[in-house]
Design a protein around this motif. Structure first.
Motif, PDB file in Angstrom:
ATOM      1  N   MET A   1       0.852  -1.188   0.000  1.00  0.00           N
ATOM      2  CA  MET A   1       0.000   0.000   0.000  1.00  0.00           C
ATOM      3  C   MET A   1       0.891   1.242   0.000  1.00  0.00           C
ATOM      4  SD  MET A   1      -2.980  -0.744   2.726  1.00  0.00           S
ATOM      5  CE  MET A   1      -4.525  -0.208   2.121  1.00  0.00           C
ATOM      6  N   SER A   2       0.417   2.236  -0.661  1.00  0.00           N
ATOM      7  CA  SER A   2       1.181   3.480  -0.697  1.00  0.00           C
ATOM      8  C   SER A   2       0.945   4.278   0.574  1.00  0.00           C
ATOM      9  CB  SER A   2       0.790   4.300  -1.921  1.00  0.00           C
ATOM     10  OG  SER A   2      -0.516   4.801  -1.766  1.00  0.00           O
ATOM     11  N   GLU A   3       1.814   5.239   0.788  1.00  0.00           N
ATOM     12  CA  GLU A   3       1.697   6.084   1.982  1.00  0.00           C
ATOM     13  C   GLU A   3       0.381   6.848   1.966  1.00  0.00           C
ATOM     14  OE1 GLU A   3       3.844   9.910   4.032  1.00  0.00           O
ATOM     15  OE2 GLU A   3       5.037   8.670   2.693  1.00  0.00           O
ATOM     16  N   THR A   4      -0.046   7.284   0.808  1.00  0.00           N
ATOM     17  CA  THR A   4      -1.303   8.020   0.694  1.00  0.00           C
ATOM     18  C   THR A   4      -2.484   7.144   1.098  1.00  0.00           C
ATOM     19  OG1 THR A   4      -0.349   9.295  -1.128  1.00  0.00           O
ATOM     20  CG2 THR A   4      -2.731   9.379  -0.865  1.00  0.00           C
ATOM     21  N   SER A   5      -2.463   5.897   0.663  1.00  0.00           N
ATOM     22  CA  SER A   5      -3.542   4.972   1.020  1.00  0.00           C
ATOM     23  C   SER A   5      -3.582   4.731   2.526  1.00  0.00           C
ATOM     24  CB  SER A   5      -3.365   3.642   0.297  1.00  0.00           C
ATOM     25  OG  SER A   5      -3.494   3.810  -1.089  1.00  0.00           O
ATOM     26  N   LEU A   6      -2.407   4.579   3.131  1.00  0.00           N
ATOM     27  CA  LEU A   6      -2.346   4.359   4.576  1.00  0.00           C
ATOM     28  C   LEU A   6      -2.868   5.577   5.331  1.00  0.00           C
ATOM     29  CD1 LEU A   6       1.118   2.581   4.911  1.00  0.00           C
ATOM     30  CD2 LEU A   6      -1.150   1.557   5.147  1.00  0.00           C
ATOM     31  N   ARG A   7      -2.491   6.755   4.883  1.00  0.00           N
ATOM     32  CA  ARG A   7      -2.954   7.979   5.535  1.00  0.00           C
ATOM     33  C   ARG A   7      -4.467   8.137   5.368  1.00  0.00           C
ATOM     34  NH1 ARG A   7       0.481  12.912   3.752  1.00  0.00           N
ATOM     35  NH2 ARG A   7      -0.725  13.851   5.406  1.00  0.00           N
ATOM     36  N   LEU A   8      -4.973   7.813   4.180  1.00  0.00           N
ATOM     37  CA  LEU A   8      -6.413   7.903   3.933  1.00  0.00           C
ATOM     38  C   LEU A   8      -7.162   6.919   4.825  1.00  0.00           C
ATOM     39  CD1 LEU A   8      -8.773   9.073   2.355  1.00  0.00           C
ATOM     40  CD2 LEU A   8      -8.354   7.340   0.600  1.00  0.00           C
TER      41      LEU A   8
END
Length: 66
Positions: A1-8
């Protein structure tokens, strides 16, 4: 998972917890308002039971330990 997905995902989890907390607080406020209304009714009933102008004894004002 990308960092953006984790933050979302983290934001979605926080939003879900916040919504649940808001629902709990709303329910608490609703219950407290019901209690306040009931206590106001009881207070009014007590006021109606005591006739106006009834002299109060100073003995009634003393704390129980006297």
């Amino acid at each position: 998972m990308s960092e953006t997905s984790l933050r979302l995902e983290a934001l979605e989890v926080k939003a879900a917890f916040t919504e649940d907390l808001l629902d709990q607080l709303n329910l608490t406020i609703y219950r407290q308002q019901l209690q306040i209304t009931q206590l106001q009714r009881e207070l009014q009933a007590l006021r109606e039971q005591q006739p106006e102008g009834t002299p109060r004894s100073l003995r009634d004002e003393l704390p129980p330990h006297y």
